[in-house]
Write a protein that holds these residues in place. Structure first.
Motif, mmCIF file in Angstrom:
data_model
loop_
_atom_site.group_PDB
_atom_site.id
_atom_site.type_symbol
_atom_site.label_atom_id
_atom_site.label_comp_id
_atom_site.label_asym_id
_atom_site.label_seq_id
_atom_site.Cartn_x
_atom_site.Cartn_y
_atom_site.Cartn_z
ATOM 1 N N GLN A 159 8.165 -1.817 4.871
ATOM 2 C CA GLN A 159 7.767 -0.412 4.921
ATOM 3 C C GLN A 159 8.933 0.460 4.494
ATOM 4 O OE1 GLN A 159 6.543 0.122 8.951
ATOM 5 N NE2 GLN A 159 8.612 0.447 9.713
ATOM 6 N N GLY A 160 8.604 1.647 4.047
ATOM 7 C CA GLY A 160 9.657 2.557 3.622
ATOM 8 C C GLY A 160 9.091 3.886 3.175
ATOM 9 N N ILE A 161 9.987 4.732 2.668
ATOM 10 C CA ILE A 161 9.601 6.073 2.253
ATOM 11 C C ILE A 161 10.408 6.494 1.029
ATOM 12 C CG2 ILE A 161 11.269 7.135 3.830
ATOM 13 C CD1 ILE A 161 9.236 9.457 4.180
ATOM 14 N N ASP A 163 -4.622 6.227 -1.941
ATOM 15 C CA ASP A 163 -3.755 5.068 -1.733
ATOM 16 C C ASP A 163 -3.637 4.257 -3.020
ATOM 17 O OD1 ASP A 163 -3.742 5.934 0.871
ATOM 18 O OD2 ASP A 163 -4.707 4.153 1.709
ATOM 19 N N LEU A 164 -2.469 3.697 -3.204
ATOM 20 C CA LEU A 164 -2.186 2.841 -4.356
ATOM 21 C C LEU A 164 -1.852 1.461 -3.819
ATOM 22 C CD1 LEU A 164 -1.479 2.197 -7.301
ATOM 23 C CD2 LEU A 164 0.758 3.244 -6.905
ATOM 24 N N ILE A 165 -2.627 0.464 -4.210
ATOM 25 C CA ILE A 165 -2.402 -0.915 -3.778
ATOM 26 C C ILE A 165 -1.812 -1.679 -4.953
ATOM 27 C CG2 ILE A 165 -3.499 -3.037 -2.943
ATOM 28 C CD1 ILE A 165 -5.649 -1.150 -1.677
ATOM 29 N N MET A 166 -0.730 -2.389 -4.687
ATOM 30 C CA MET A 166 -0.007 -3.084 -5.748
ATOM 31 C C MET A 166 0.440 -4.455 -5.235
ATOM 32 S SD MET A 166 3.255 -1.512 -7.791
ATOM 33 C CE MET A 166 2.305 -0.078 -8.248
ATOM 34 N N MET A 167 0.279 -5.467 -6.060
ATOM 35 C CA MET A 167 0.739 -6.801 -5.685
ATOM 36 C C MET A 167 2.238 -6.777 -5.445
ATOM 37 S SD MET A 167 -2.026 -8.485 -5.471
ATOM 38 C CE MET A 167 -1.327 -10.082 -5.152
ATOM 39 N N ASN A 217 4.963 18.573 -3.205
ATOM 40 C CA ASN A 217 6.149 18.387 -2.355
ATOM 41 C C ASN A 217 5.853 17.407 -1.211
ATOM 42 O OD1 ASN A 217 8.880 18.849 -1.776
ATOM 43 N ND2 ASN A 217 8.345 20.354 -0.219
ATOM 44 N N ALA A 218 5.253 16.281 -1.565
ATOM 45 C CA ALA A 218 4.824 15.286 -0.591
ATOM 46 C C ALA A 218 5.650 14.011 -0.710
ATOM 47 C CB ALA A 218 3.352 14.955 -0.807
ATOM 48 N N ASP A 219 5.899 13.385 0.414
ATOM 49 C CA ASP A 219 6.563 12.080 0.444
ATOM 50 C C ASP A 219 5.587 10.991 0.004
ATOM 51 O OD1 ASP A 219 8.776 13.333 1.656
ATOM 52 O OD2 ASP A 219 8.093 12.814 3.668
ATOM 53 N N ILE A 220 6.155 9.843 -0.359
ATOM 54 C CA ILE A 220 5.376 8.629 -0.583
ATOM 55 C C ILE A 220 5.896 7.592 0.406
ATOM 56 C CG2 ILE A 220 4.820 6.748 -2.178
ATOM 57 C CD1 ILE A 220 5.223 8.771 -4.490
ATOM 58 N N VAL A 221 5.019 7.006 1.164
ATOM 59 C CA VAL A 221 5.393 5.941 2.107
ATOM 60 C C VAL A 221 4.702 4.664 1.668
ATOM 61 C CG1 VAL A 221 5.795 7.519 4.036
ATOM 62 C CG2 VAL A 221 3.542 6.500 3.733
ATOM 63 N N TRP A 222 5.247 3.543 2.126
ATOM 64 C CA TRP A 222 4.581 2.282 1.814
ATOM 65 C C TRP A 222 4.676 1.331 2.987
ATOM 66 C CZ3 TRP A 222 9.573 2.981 -0.216
ATOM 67 C CH2 TRP A 222 10.505 1.999 0.091
ATOM 68 N N HIS A 223 3.761 0.373 2.963
ATOM 69 C CA HIS A 223 3.796 -0.737 3.913
ATOM 70 C C HIS A 223 3.168 -1.951 3.251
ATOM 71 C CE1 HIS A 223 -0.524 -0.699 4.922
ATOM 72 N NE2 HIS A 223 -0.438 0.614 4.807
ATOM 73 N N ILE A 224 3.479 -3.090 3.806
ATOM 74 C CA ILE A 224 2.881 -4.342 3.327
ATOM 75 C C ILE A 224 1.754 -4.701 4.266
ATOM 76 C CG2 ILE A 224 3.275 -6.827 3.050
ATOM 77 C CD1 ILE A 224 5.974 -6.217 1.932
ATOM 78 N N VAL A 265 0.879 -1.161 0.000
ATOM 79 C CA VAL A 265 0.000 0.000 0.000
ATOM 80 C C VAL A 265 0.921 1.216 0.000
ATOM 81 C CG1 VAL A 265 -1.822 1.277 1.186
ATOM 82 C CG2 VAL A 265 -1.791 -1.234 1.278
ATOM 83 N N PHE A 266 0.874 1.989 -1.082
ATOM 84 C CA PHE A 266 1.648 3.215 -1.195
ATOM 85 C C PHE A 266 0.716 4.360 -0.839
ATOM 86 C CE2 PHE A 266 3.776 0.231 -3.988
ATOM 87 C CZ PHE A 266 5.111 0.437 -3.695
ATOM 88 N N LYS A 267 1.212 5.290 -0.007
ATOM 89 C CA LYS A 267 0.393 6.397 0.466
ATOM 90 C C LYS A 267 1.140 7.707 0.272
ATOM 91 C CE LYS A 267 -1.947 3.894 4.151
ATOM 92 N NZ LYS A 267 -3.300 4.385 4.172
ATOM 93 N N SER A 268 0.377 8.743 -0.056
ATOM 94 C CA SER A 268 0.908 10.093 -0.138
ATOM 95 C C SER A 268 -0.238 11.046 0.151
ATOM 96 C CB SER A 268 1.484 10.378 -1.527
ATOM 97 O OG SER A 268 1.899 11.728 -1.622
#
Length: 102
Positions: A34-36, A12-16, A95-102, A4-7
């Motif tokens: 998880q990451g950024i 939200d963007l969900i990707m396999m 000017n926003a970050d993108i974070v993700w988690h599984i 799940v990518f979030k900004s």
């Protein structure tokens, strides 16, 4: 599993996971739970992802199975990365970050 990518700039963007792993690797990130992607790093990530798409496209064009009319009859990185590139464009604009988690 999926990412799940979030900004704050986009929905939200969900990707396999396999596609997410490929995209993260293409932009120089290690696939992780998880990451950024910091806002300042997104333009370089977009360039890296577009370069990876170009390399894959060139490889497919040289494949004997490539159709004579120029169509690639498969889903590749170009199609899988499109939603991420759109998220990245919006994140750059805000000017926003993108974070993700599984």
């Amino acid at each position: 599993m999926h990412y799940v990518f979030k900004s704050k700039a986009d929905a939200d963007l969900i990707m396999m996971q396999p596609a997410g792993d490929q995209i993260l690797t293409s932009i120089g990130k290690t696939p992780a739970p998880q990451g950024i992607i910091e806002a300042k790093a997104i333009p370089a990530a977009m360039r890296a992802l577009n370069e990876a798409i170009a390399v894959e496209d060139a490889a497919h064009r040289s494949d004997p199975a490539f159709e004579e009319d120029g169509r690639i009859e498969r889903i590749g990185l170009r199609q899988r990365a499109w939603p991420m590139l759109e998220m990245m464009k919006r994140a750059v604009a805000e000017n926003a970050d993108i974070v993700w988690h599984i």
